[in-house]
Design an enzyme around this catalytic site. Sequence first.
Site, PDB file in Angstrom:
ATOM      1  CD1 TRP A  60       0.794  -0.167   3.071  1.00 31.87           C
ATOM      2  CD2 TRP A  60      -0.898   1.223   3.530  1.00 31.87           C
ATOM      3  NE1 TRP A  60       1.004   0.345   4.333  1.00 31.87           N
ATOM      4  CE2 TRP A  60      -0.020   1.203   4.643  1.00 31.87           C
ATOM      5  CE3 TRP A  60      -2.036   2.025   3.589  1.00 31.87           C
ATOM      6  CZ2 TRP A  60      -0.243   1.965   5.789  1.00 31.87           C
ATOM      7  CZ3 TRP A  60      -2.263   2.774   4.737  1.00 31.87           C
ATOM      8  CH2 TRP A  60      -1.369   2.745   5.819  1.00 31.87           C
ATOM      9  CG  ASP A  61       4.597   0.845   1.921  1.00 31.49           C
ATOM     10  OD1 ASP A  61       3.744  -0.052   2.109  1.00 31.49           O
ATOM     11  OD2 ASP A  61       5.531   1.055   2.712  1.00 31.49           O
ATOM     12  CD  GLU A  91       1.867  -4.049   9.199  1.00 36.35           C
ATOM     13  OE1 GLU A  91       1.656  -4.398   8.031  1.00 36.35           O
ATOM     14  OE2 GLU A  91       3.008  -3.729   9.615  1.00 36.35           O
ATOM     15  CE  LYS A 133       4.815  -1.195  11.971  1.00 34.15           C
ATOM     16  NZ  LYS A 133       4.705  -2.277  10.965  1.00 34.15           N
ATOM     17  CD  GLN A 134       1.755   1.746  10.066  1.00 29.95           C
ATOM     18  OE1 GLN A 134       2.726   1.011  10.112  1.00 29.95           O
ATOM     19  NE2 GLN A 134       1.064   1.952   8.947  1.00 29.95           N
TER      20      GLN A 134
END
Length: 672
Positions: free
Chosen positions: A295-296, A425, A493-494
């Site tokens: 997906w980056d 994640e 995480k992000q």
Amino acid sequence: MSCNLDPYIFTTDTLPSDLRFLPPLANGLLGWKVFNNIMHMGGVYNGEAGHCHRADVPCPLAVKIETEDPAQHSYTLDTHTGIFSHDLRSSTVTASQSLYSHRFYPNILVMEVLLERRVTSEEPVIVNLVSSFTPQSKDIQFECSPDYKGGRHIQGQTSTAEFPGGSCPTVHLIWTPVPSTLTLPPEQTKARWGFILVVANSLEAARSSYDEGLNLMATGNLRPSHEKAWKELWLQSKVEVTGSQTLCKAVIGCMFYLLSAFPSIHDTSSCFGGVSPGGLSNGGDGQDYWGHVFWDQDVWMYPGIALFYPKLARSVLEYRVRTIDGAKDNAQKQGYKGLKFPWESAVSGREVCPEDIYGQQEIHINGDVTLAFQHYLYLTEDLSMFTEGKGSEVIFGVADYWVSRVMWNPDDQKYHLIGVMPPDEYYYNVNDSVYTNTVAKLSLQFAVELADLLQHPAPKEWQEVAKRINIPFDQELQYHPEFDGYSKGQPVKQADTVMLGYPLGVPMSPEVRRNDLEAYEPVTDPNGPAMTWGMFAIGWLELGEAEKAQTLLEKCFKNIQGPFQVWSESSDGSGAVNFLTGMGGFLQAVLFGYTGFRVKKECLAFSPLLPDENCELCVRGINYLGNQMDWLIRKDDICIILREQTSRAGNTHSHKLQVVLKASGAKIPLTP
């Protein structure tokens, strides 16, 4: 780092101690880290399914120049031209070695050496060329072939296909032999040497490219044609910040490395292999996510490029179209209809993630892919991408997947997505990830919209699921929980939920937007991936808090390693290297944060806001509905120059429009 006032030139007297942070040279087809004896070619993988990785290709130009006498060294990456140079200065000679991946002829890698005598002498000057090249690869069994026009030639095939019955790509290398020394005779004051390497998938293509390279060398046009191609690229995109030199260099570095990952704007081969988190120079076995496309590409790297280059944006979409058959296979294996794009993709579109749980549960990838298609349509109104370009098959196939994947709950009269992994994640097998459900809703709504545009009958289930899918929201705390059962304060995480505001554009009050930012910022892993803080920065800029946004954005500087502006995934230098994902997130914070650009169905909206230390932002080459625009944003006004084609002869005329903002952050739509 040596002092250089030109922010496009990165210069140092010493190479980074960690050789992972040597600069990569890439052109959308070939990727190579300077001095490394391994390179990669787009679309060339070895290994089946979860063992699939970029195949290592040996690089004959893995050469360093040395002299017997002591010498001073300098190393420069000129991002104006995409040329890396190593300059060596001894008492007798100045030697300059230049390396570049040709920007126009993508099969060609080049090394040039210039020797200039410093003192008159009757002795020859000798420079050593120290090579680390061996014609071997653990992924490709190479065999020697007859020399071609003086060039060495090896060829081989990868050992294992991506899936049973799949093909193993062939790789041909033809290169100019590199001697162990170069000699400048006593009667000469200077001399030049050129060496080319050609990498191709067929003998015919290899020979044709080698012939082209020899011809360019003979006519003196090898380097000029490369520099011209880079100049043309930069003329169509320029992002420069006045105020912070650190920020300006970071933005330029991000643009350079991202552009290097894409094909030429003149490329017509239709064989672009997508963009992986570490780019083409990385992704060998077990490294940098193994060279796969995530997906980056669609969420993090694509938006900043699409804003300037519709053709490069389309190449990303065409890559996804070419993987439709694999996506169909993925969905069928999961027991669902439509298309399921892989969490990790190589060439076929079949899942190549080494761990099943990501491919099974991180299904937000489907919505991420369609988001890029929607963005493209609103930027270009190019319906051909969706008709003969088969983009509609992607959009409709994803919609069918969502309809078959959701579960209906009669108690709350809503649809739910059960057993998923969100972008964060740290959690898996959760229900109703707010990000996943939102991108599902958006892609279903876009499918209905596109069907109407194309006069294609849309199943009523698309609209029904979009209308009734559950989007978690805490009415009491007025914020979006990351998933059903998430407790405020749990570590993440992000960037995940904060992406509802941007790039997903979910309507919400300033209070809710603030609550989301304040809920997740303190619990986000400080060593998480680099793209995260750009999303927080955009959120605070939306709320008018430029200084807070700047503080968060500057956290990204810790991910920039060494003198060549190469990013690491984590701030401690660990994780993926040449982390284009982080660069893409950072660039979006500037391009969509400072400017407030929002690509909408009806207009390109903007709401600029600059932090105190940056007094001016220049963005040139924004391409909206076929018109190019240059923007100069200052604290209290904006200057927009529209570059429109207004004559049949194709002459470009500039129209200047001055807009004075009465209040910082005012929203002004620019309609086509």
